[in-house]
Motif scaffolding. Structure first.
Motif, PDB file in Angstrom:
ATOM      1  N   UNK A   3       0.838  -1.193   0.000  1.00  0.00           N
ATOM      2  CA  UNK A   3       0.000   0.000   0.000  1.00  0.00           C
ATOM      3  C   UNK A   3       0.874   1.244   0.000  1.00  0.00           C
ATOM      4  N   UNK A   4       0.263   2.356  -0.361  1.00  0.00           N
ATOM      5  CA  UNK A   4       0.942   3.646  -0.354  1.00  0.00           C
ATOM      6  C   UNK A   4       0.180   4.568   0.584  1.00  0.00           C
ATOM      7  N   UNK A   5       0.908   5.164   1.520  1.00  0.00           N
ATOM      8  CA  UNK A   5       0.326   6.107   2.470  1.00  0.00           C
ATOM      9  C   UNK A   5       0.473   7.503   1.883  1.00  0.00           C
ATOM     10  N   UNK A   6      -0.592   8.265   1.886  1.00  0.00           N
ATOM     11  CA  UNK A   6      -0.607   9.635   1.391  1.00  0.00           C
ATOM     12  C   UNK A   6      -0.833  10.578   2.566  1.00  0.00           C
ATOM     13  N   UNK A  63      -3.468  19.728  -0.048  1.00  0.00           N
ATOM     14  CA  UNK A  63      -2.112  19.633  -0.575  1.00  0.00           C
ATOM     15  C   UNK A  63      -1.557  18.265  -0.234  1.00  0.00           C
ATOM     16  N   UNK A  64      -0.947  17.612  -1.217  1.00  0.00           N
ATOM     17  CA  UNK A  64      -0.275  16.339  -1.001  1.00  0.00           C
ATOM     18  C   UNK A  64       1.124  16.643  -0.482  1.00  0.00           C
ATOM     19  N   UNK A  65       1.499  16.070   0.646  1.00  0.00           N
ATOM     20  CA  UNK A  65       2.780  16.367   1.277  1.00  0.00           C
ATOM     21  C   UNK A  65       3.802  15.288   0.949  1.00  0.00           C
ATOM     22  N   UNK A  66       4.968  15.708   0.488  1.00  0.00           N
ATOM     23  CA  UNK A  66       6.036  14.770   0.140  1.00  0.00           C
ATOM     24  C   UNK A  66       7.147  14.753   1.184  1.00  0.00           C
ATOM     25  N   UNK A  67       7.506  15.904   1.657  1.00  0.00           N
ATOM     26  CA  UNK A  67       8.635  16.081   2.548  1.00  0.00           C
ATOM     27  C   UNK A  67       8.327  15.535   3.951  1.00  0.00           C
ATOM     28  N   UNK A  68       9.249  14.802   4.531  1.00  0.00           N
ATOM     29  CA  UNK A  68       9.035  14.187   5.851  1.00  0.00           C
ATOM     30  C   UNK A  68       8.783  15.236   6.932  1.00  0.00           C
TER      31      UNK A  68
END
Length: 192
Positions: A3-6, A63-68
């Protein structure tokens, strides 16, 4: 099956969760779960296209967050929103730093420093702003006394709540109650 967590910014209510679930399903993803600030999709059948998801989330005000680091900050906000807006009153009497550390699974001192550097306010100030916004909501509903509101929000006294309320809003709770129109904010817009 993986799975992918968003991690999704501005997703702060049940209606937001519903919109995200519907949009991800509409895009053809198998949604495994949706919570405040996050969703999980199955890695089967359709490859996860982050740009496609980012575009759809943006159209809906998310907003989709990429940065940890950004994800950690969003997790702190979600933990505070859950604590103040979505939990039983006894939860507000817990040690806030312990609660946040446990929910975010990170050291509170690190989170505090990170939050302040990114948001320009402390976690404590953000918590106060959320509590005052919840107090406004409860005052508008007019179902609880000020003493009951103070207790429900974890304040030690009515005076403590009243002092913080006046500092944040410029009004006393009773004056706010009289002129309640247009004084509330959505919880994702609370920063000052």
């Amino acid at each position: 099956m993986g799975s992918t967590k968003l991690y999704i910014k501005n997703m702060v209510c049940d209606r937001c969760k519903k919109v995200v679930d519907e949009e991800l399903s509409r895009l053809g993803y198998t949604v495994l779960g949706v919570g405040l600030g996050e969703a999980e999709v199955a890695d089967s059948g359709k490859a996860v296209n982050m740009e496609e998801i980012r575009e759809v989330m943006s159209v809906n005000g998310f907003d989709l967050l990429d940065d940890r680091k950004t994800q950690l900050i969003e997790k702190v906000k979600v933990a505070i929103i859950k604590l103040v807006h979505n939990r039983e009153e006894t939860d507000l009497h817990v040690n806030t730093s312990d609660y946040i550390s446990e929910k975010v699974r990170a050291d509170y001192n690190y989170l505090s420093s990170l939050f302040s550097s990114f948001e320009g306010i402390t976690i404590e100030k953000y918590l106060i702003l959320q509590r005052i916004e919840k107090a406004k909501e409860l005052l508008v509903y007019n179902e609880l006394s000020l003493k009951e509101i103070a207790y429900k929000l974890g304040y030690s006294s009515v005076a403590h709540l009243s002092n913080q309320f006046k500092k944040v809003t410029g009004l006393t709770p009773s004056h706010f109650k009289e002129i309640k129109d247009d004084k509330r904010k959505t919880i994702d817009k609370i920063t000052e």
